[in-house]
Design a protein around this motif. Structure first.
Motif, PDB file in Angstrom:
ATOM      1  N   LEU A  22     -16.039 -29.341   4.615  1.00 54.46           N
ATOM      2  CA  LEU A  22     -15.294 -28.269   3.951  1.00 54.46           C
ATOM      3  C   LEU A  22     -14.355 -28.818   2.884  1.00 54.46           C
ATOM      4  N   MET A  23     -13.758 -29.976   3.154  1.00 58.53           N
ATOM      5  CA  MET A  23     -12.883 -30.591   2.161  1.00 58.53           C
ATOM      6  C   MET A  23     -13.668 -31.041   0.936  1.00 58.53           C
ATOM      7  N   LEU A  24     -14.859 -31.578   1.163  1.00 59.23           N
ATOM      8  CA  LEU A  24     -15.735 -31.984   0.062  1.00 59.23           C
ATOM      9  C   LEU A  24     -16.141 -30.772  -0.762  1.00 59.23           C
ATOM     10  N   LEU A  25     -16.521 -29.693  -0.107  1.00 57.36           N
ATOM     11  CA  LEU A  25     -16.899 -28.471  -0.826  1.00 57.36           C
ATOM     12  C   LEU A  25     -15.709 -27.909  -1.608  1.00 57.36           C
ATOM     13  N   GLN A  26     -14.509 -27.988  -1.035  1.00 60.33           N
ATOM     14  CA  GLN A  26     -13.320 -27.504  -1.739  1.00 60.33           C
ATOM     15  C   GLN A  26     -12.993 -28.380  -2.940  1.00 60.33           C
ATOM     16  N   ALA A  27     -13.208 -29.683  -2.827  1.00 59.23           N
ATOM     17  CA  ALA A  27     -12.959 -30.578  -3.966  1.00 59.23           C
ATOM     18  C   ALA A  27     -13.922 -30.249  -5.105  1.00 59.23           C
ATOM     19  N   ILE A  28     -15.172 -29.952  -4.778  1.00 62.86           N
ATOM     20  CA  ILE A  28     -16.142 -29.548  -5.807  1.00 62.86           C
ATOM     21  C   ILE A  28     -15.726 -28.214  -6.419  1.00 62.86           C
ATOM     22  N   SER A  29     -15.215 -27.308  -5.602  1.00 61.36           N
ATOM     23  CA  SER A  29     -14.709 -26.040  -6.115  1.00 61.36           C
ATOM     24  C   SER A  29     -13.558 -26.259  -7.099  1.00 61.36           C
ATOM     25  N   GLU A  30     -12.669 -27.180  -6.766  1.00 66.11           N
ATOM     26  CA  GLU A  30     -11.559 -27.490  -7.674  1.00 66.11           C
ATOM     27  C   GLU A  30     -12.069 -28.094  -8.983  1.00 66.11           C
ATOM     28  N   LEU A  31     -13.106 -28.908  -8.897  1.00 67.07           N
ATOM     29  CA  LEU A  31     -13.717 -29.470 -10.106  1.00 67.07           C
ATOM     30  C   LEU A  31     -14.279 -28.346 -10.977  1.00 67.07           C
ATOM     31  N   PHE A  32     -14.962 -27.403 -10.369  1.00 66.34           N
ATOM     32  CA  PHE A  32     -15.506 -26.271 -11.126  1.00 66.34           C
ATOM     33  C   PHE A  32     -14.391 -25.456 -11.775  1.00 66.34           C
ATOM     34  N   LYS A  33     -13.282 -25.261 -11.061  1.00 72.21           N
ATOM     35  CA  LYS A  33     -12.149 -24.513 -11.631  1.00 72.21           C
ATOM     36  C   LYS A  33     -11.552 -25.259 -12.821  1.00 72.21           C
ATOM     37  N   ASP A  34     -11.444 -26.591 -12.705  1.00 72.05           N
ATOM     38  CA  ASP A  34     -10.905 -27.381 -13.815  1.00 72.05           C
ATOM     39  C   ASP A  34     -11.834 -27.342 -15.026  1.00 72.05           C
ATOM     40  N   ILE A  35     -13.129 -27.458 -14.792  1.00 76.67           N
ATOM     41  CA  ILE A  35     -14.103 -27.387 -15.895  1.00 76.67           C
ATOM     42  C   ILE A  35     -14.029 -26.024 -16.569  1.00 76.67           C
ATOM     43  N   ALA A  36     -13.944 -24.985 -15.765  1.00 77.64           N
ATOM     44  CA  ALA A  36     -13.841 -23.636 -16.334  1.00 77.64           C
ATOM     45  C   ALA A  36     -12.553 -23.477 -17.137  1.00 77.64           C
ATOM     46  N   HIS A  37     -11.480 -24.056 -16.644  1.00 83.41           N
ATOM     47  CA  HIS A  37     -10.213 -23.952 -17.377  1.00 83.41           C
ATOM     48  C   HIS A  37     -10.285 -24.715 -18.698  1.00 83.41           C
ATOM     49  N   ILE A  38     -10.905 -25.880 -18.695  1.00 81.08           N
ATOM     50  CA  ILE A  38     -11.048 -26.649 -19.922  1.00 81.08           C
ATOM     51  C   ILE A  38     -11.866 -25.889 -20.940  1.00 81.08           C
ATOM     52  N   ARG A  39     -12.922 -25.240 -20.483  1.00 80.16           N
ATOM     53  CA  ARG A  39     -13.812 -24.475 -21.379  1.00 80.16           C
ATOM     54  C   ARG A  39     -13.295 -23.079 -21.680  1.00 80.16           C
ATOM     55  N   ASP A  40     -12.160 -22.718 -21.148  1.00 77.63           N
ATOM     56  CA  ASP A  40     -11.577 -21.385 -21.322  1.00 77.63           C
ATOM     57  C   ASP A  40     -12.492 -20.278 -20.779  1.00 77.63           C
ATOM     58  N   ILE A  41     -13.070 -20.545 -19.606  1.00 77.25           N
ATOM     59  CA  ILE A  41     -13.935 -19.591 -18.931  1.00 77.25           C
ATOM     60  C   ILE A  41     -13.174 -19.052 -17.737  1.00 77.25           C
ATOM     61  N   GLU A  42     -13.245 -17.775 -17.519  1.00 75.65           N
ATOM     62  CA  GLU A  42     -12.566 -17.157 -16.381  1.00 75.65           C
ATOM     63  C   GLU A  42     -13.460 -17.226 -15.154  1.00 75.65           C
ATOM     64  N   ILE A  43     -12.945 -17.809 -14.073  1.00 73.21           N
ATOM     65  CA  ILE A  43     -13.693 -17.852 -12.801  1.00 73.21           C
ATOM     66  C   ILE A  43     -13.039 -16.915 -11.824  1.00 73.21           C
ATOM     67  N   PHE A  90       4.349 -38.056 -14.745  1.00 72.68           N
ATOM     68  CA  PHE A  90       3.863 -37.525 -16.014  1.00 72.68           C
ATOM     69  C   PHE A  90       3.262 -36.136 -15.851  1.00 72.68           C
ATOM     70  N   TYR A  91       2.669 -35.885 -14.708  1.00 71.21           N
ATOM     71  CA  TYR A  91       1.884 -34.677 -14.466  1.00 71.21           C
ATOM     72  C   TYR A  91       2.677 -33.395 -14.724  1.00 71.21           C
ATOM     73  N   GLY A  92       3.936 -33.368 -14.332  1.00 76.61           N
ATOM     74  CA  GLY A  92       4.762 -32.173 -14.509  1.00 76.61           C
ATOM     75  C   GLY A  92       5.040 -31.837 -15.961  1.00 76.61           C
ATOM     76  N   ARG A  93       4.962 -32.808 -16.846  1.00 79.14           N
ATOM     77  CA  ARG A  93       5.258 -32.585 -18.268  1.00 79.14           C
ATOM     78  C   ARG A  93       4.037 -32.161 -19.071  1.00 79.14           C
ATOM     79  N   TRP A  94       2.851 -32.336 -18.494  1.00 81.16           N
ATOM     80  CA  TRP A  94       1.629 -32.029 -19.226  1.00 81.16           C
ATOM     81  C   TRP A  94       1.367 -30.534 -19.260  1.00 81.16           C
ATOM     82  N   SER A  95       0.602 -30.136 -20.267  1.00 78.22           N
ATOM     83  CA  SER A  95       0.182 -28.738 -20.340  1.00 78.22           C
ATOM     84  C   SER A  95      -0.865 -28.475 -19.267  1.00 78.22           C
ATOM     85  N   VAL A  96      -1.172 -27.207 -19.036  1.00 75.84           N
ATOM     86  CA  VAL A  96      -2.144 -26.836 -18.005  1.00 75.84           C
ATOM     87  C   VAL A  96      -3.521 -27.398 -18.343  1.00 75.84           C
TER      88      VAL A  96
END
Length: 168
Positions: free
Chosen positions: A147-168, A81-87
Motif C-alpha cells: 500500500l505504501m508503494l502504491l501510494q508513492a506511485i500515486s504521489e508521483l502521478f500527482k506531482d507529474i500532473a501538477h508539473i504539466r498543469d493537469i487537474e487530477i 530549502f523546500y519551504g522557500r520553493w514554489s509549488v
C-alpha cells in the motif's frame, strides 16, 4: 494516460484514506493490551502474550498507517530549502525523490515477500515463551509495504500532473 492516472490516484488514495482512518484507532488496541499487561502483572499471573502482542499491534499500526501519512504529507522533509520553493519546484523535486522511495519500498517488499513465504513454508514461530506463528504479522507488513508503494506511485502521478498543469 491522464484517465488512467486519475483513476489510479482516486482508487489508491481512497483505499489508503479509509485504511488509515481505521488504523488511527489502533492506538487504543495497543493501550488495551498494555493496560491488561499492567493489570495482570499486578493482580494476577503475568501474561506471556502481552508484550509481543503489543509489538505486533504497533507494527500493524505504523505500517498500515504509513500510506495515509504519505497521502497527508505528514512525512519528514528537510525544510531548509523546500519551504522557500514554489509549488511547481516542490513538485519537480518530489517527482525525482519519490523514485528513490519507490525503489526502497520495492526492495523492502521483495524481502518481505521472501520472508513471508519462508514463514509460511516452515511455519516459523517466534523464539519467545509464547511462540506465536509469524506469518500473520509478516502478511500485514507486506500488505502495508504494498500500500505504501502504491501510494508513492500515486504521489508521483500527482506531482507529474501538477508539473504539466493537469487537474487530477
Amino acid at each position: 494516460m491522464t484517465a488512467f492516472m486519475r483513476r489510479y490516484v482516486r482508487i489508491v488514495d481512497g483505499v489508503n484514506y479509509h485504511i488509515g482512518r481505521v488504523m488511527m484507532y489502533g492506538i487504543f488496541v495497543m493501550m488495551g493490551i498494555l493496560l491488561w499487561s499492567s493489570i495482570s502483572k499486578t493482580f494476577f499471573l503475568p501474561s506471556l502474550w502481552t508484550l509481543e502482542m503489543a509489538q505486533f499491534a504497533m507494527v500493524a499500526y505504523y505500517i498500515m498507517g504509513g500510506p495515509y501519512s504519505i497521502q497527508l504529507g505528514s512525512n519528514v522533509r528537510m525544510d531548509l530549502f523546500y519551504g522557500r520553493w514554489s509549488v511547481t519546484e516542490r513538485a519537480w523535486v518530489d517527482s525525482f525523490t519519490v523514485l528513490f522511495l519507490i525503489f526502497f519500498l520495492g526492495v523492502l517488499l521483495y524481502g518481505g515477500i521472501d520472508s513471508l513465504l519462508y514463514s509460511l513454508q516452515y511455519n516459523e514461530r517466534s523464539p519467545t515463551a509464547w511462540r506465536p506463528v509469524l506469518w500473520p504479522i509478516k502478511s500485514i507488513m507486506c500488505a502495508g509495504l504494498l500500500l505504501m508503494l502504491l501510494q508513492a506511485i500515486s504521489e508521483l502521478f500527482k506531482d507529474i500532473a501538477h508539473i504539466r498543469d493537469i487537474e487530477i
